[in-house]
Design an enzyme around this catalytic site. Sequence first.
Site, PDB file in Angstrom:
ATOM      1  N   ASP A 100       3.927   6.833   4.195  1.00  0.00           N
ATOM      2  CA  ASP A 100       3.991   6.527   2.760  1.00  0.00           C
ATOM      3  C   ASP A 100       2.584   6.601   2.174  1.00  0.00           C
ATOM      4  O   ASP A 100       2.130   5.682   1.477  1.00  0.00           O
ATOM      5  CB  ASP A 100       4.601   5.142   2.546  1.00  0.00           C
ATOM      6  CG  ASP A 100       5.034   4.910   1.100  1.00  0.00           C
ATOM      7  OD1 ASP A 100       5.264   5.896   0.387  1.00  0.00           O
ATOM      8  OD2 ASP A 100       5.142   3.742   0.687  1.00  0.00           O
ATOM      9  N   VAL A 123       0.536  -8.050  -5.197  1.00  0.00           N
ATOM     10  CA  VAL A 123      -0.552  -8.566  -4.360  1.00  0.00           C
ATOM     11  C   VAL A 123      -1.412  -9.531  -5.166  1.00  0.00           C
ATOM     12  O   VAL A 123      -1.771  -9.248  -6.321  1.00  0.00           O
ATOM     13  CB  VAL A 123      -1.412  -7.396  -3.838  1.00  0.00           C
ATOM     14  CG1 VAL A 123      -2.628  -7.924  -3.088  1.00  0.00           C
ATOM     15  CG2 VAL A 123      -0.588  -6.494  -2.939  1.00  0.00           C
TER      16      VAL A 123
END
Length: 513
Positions: free
Chosen positions: A284, A134
């Site tokens: 998740d 990211v």
Amino acid sequence: MTFFRLFKILTVFRAYQLDELLPKHRSSKWLRTLLFCLFWVRPKAKNQEIGERLRQALQELGPVWIKFGQMVSTRRDVLPKHIAEALARLQDQVISFDGKMARQLIESALEQPIDHYFSDFDEKPLAAASIAQVHTAVLKRSQAEVVIKVLRPNILPVIQADIGLMYWVAKQFTKRIKSGEKLRAVEIVHDYEMTLLKELDLQKEAYNTVRLRDNFINSDTLYIPYVYQDLCRKNVIVEERIKGIPISDIEQLKQNNVNMKLLAERGVQAFFTQVFRDNFFHADMHPGNIFVDITDPQNPRYIGIDCAIIGILSNDDQRYLAENFLAFFNRDYRKIAETYIASGWVPETTDAIALEMAMRNVCEPAFAKPLAEISFSQILLQLFQVARQFDMDIQPQLTLLEKTLFYIEGLGRQLYPELDLWQTAKPFLEKWYQDKYSAKKILRQAWKSLPEWRTLLPQLPEKLNDFERTTKQMNVQLNQINQELQHSKKRERMLYGMLGLVCALCIMILIVR
């Protein structure tokens, strides 16, 4: 390719001296021998503790293994503390790839120079994970702070190699282990493969994020960031930049006087809301994907990111799961056994009394502890293991849910060790089940379907006549088949009789001669 990858895994295990983790049991002797034969492999991280060596080994092996490490790191009640803390760093401290390469990948996906859409693009990644990393930037058109997630280059071959190895192991397991077929190992690997492949399509993740955000708009429990869908591609996703404290930073949460009890309870509430109210759950939820909004520390709110892996249950599984949970909370083992049989998770010929006794033997010792010390996910896992002794087929959708509950309970206990799932989950489930399957709800559904019945009722006599005609035709056809079978049997008897007569005549002729 499979054997090359297996060799690579064994050399990494040897290099980081992971044979230390193998149980001292005769079943592991062959693996110890195999690792010993790789004597030429030079050791790595020799002076590091076993937890750090394990973390480095999983990181070197790649995304499939990193995911495994992320999952087990949440279970502080199962793993030794030093191993859990080392593996926790896999959640957001994976080695990054070059920022210039990330820029090129983003520009190629958007078919424009990065300055066309963004200013202040930072080539140094904010975070790096197993599948992607990211970068931060500012969106030019609105001056909003955003994060740009981009997939790692050339990641698919690595995943395919590990998945190929897992398929090979699953097939060997199915062939060579007694009752191996019942565990449906190949199907589990296939399900895991589909899960990983979903993570490689960031446009699907964007869709999941938008839907999950819609489900929790104006919620005090969970916040999902805004997605700029027009800037999302298969390997790039652009989202609102969130501000919060990582859920794993317990010390910082405490320093900010966050209400830890409420935070832990809201994690459980968010999980059950997604599973039962929405039937669309983030599957998740490891600590690297969860932050805490502490704008009001006494009213903390979760922030969820990375919505690539989503779980969905069938209506039947959803209902049977709720009944199973409630029966467990009420210590009604007969109901648990009946639920497993009615759901089709175990064969309908299963002895309900024997299954009930087996379930009781698992649960009763747990209830000897204080409620706050009982691991709900551990008990659920044990119940599934007992059911497998009664020929339960592995249910991939339940395995995904079990893994998510595994995460949630581990996080909750980490935040607030006295977390009582009974007090948090039971009232929610009782209300949901009552609302979903109450007589009032059923009558309301029947009332809603009245327009359909109004259309069907005039056709009912004709449908009944058609059914009667079809039944008569089937009976005629069955009679004809029965008659043909009878004639066939007669012909067979005549044929056998003639063959017997011929044989007898032949024998008589031979005797006379």
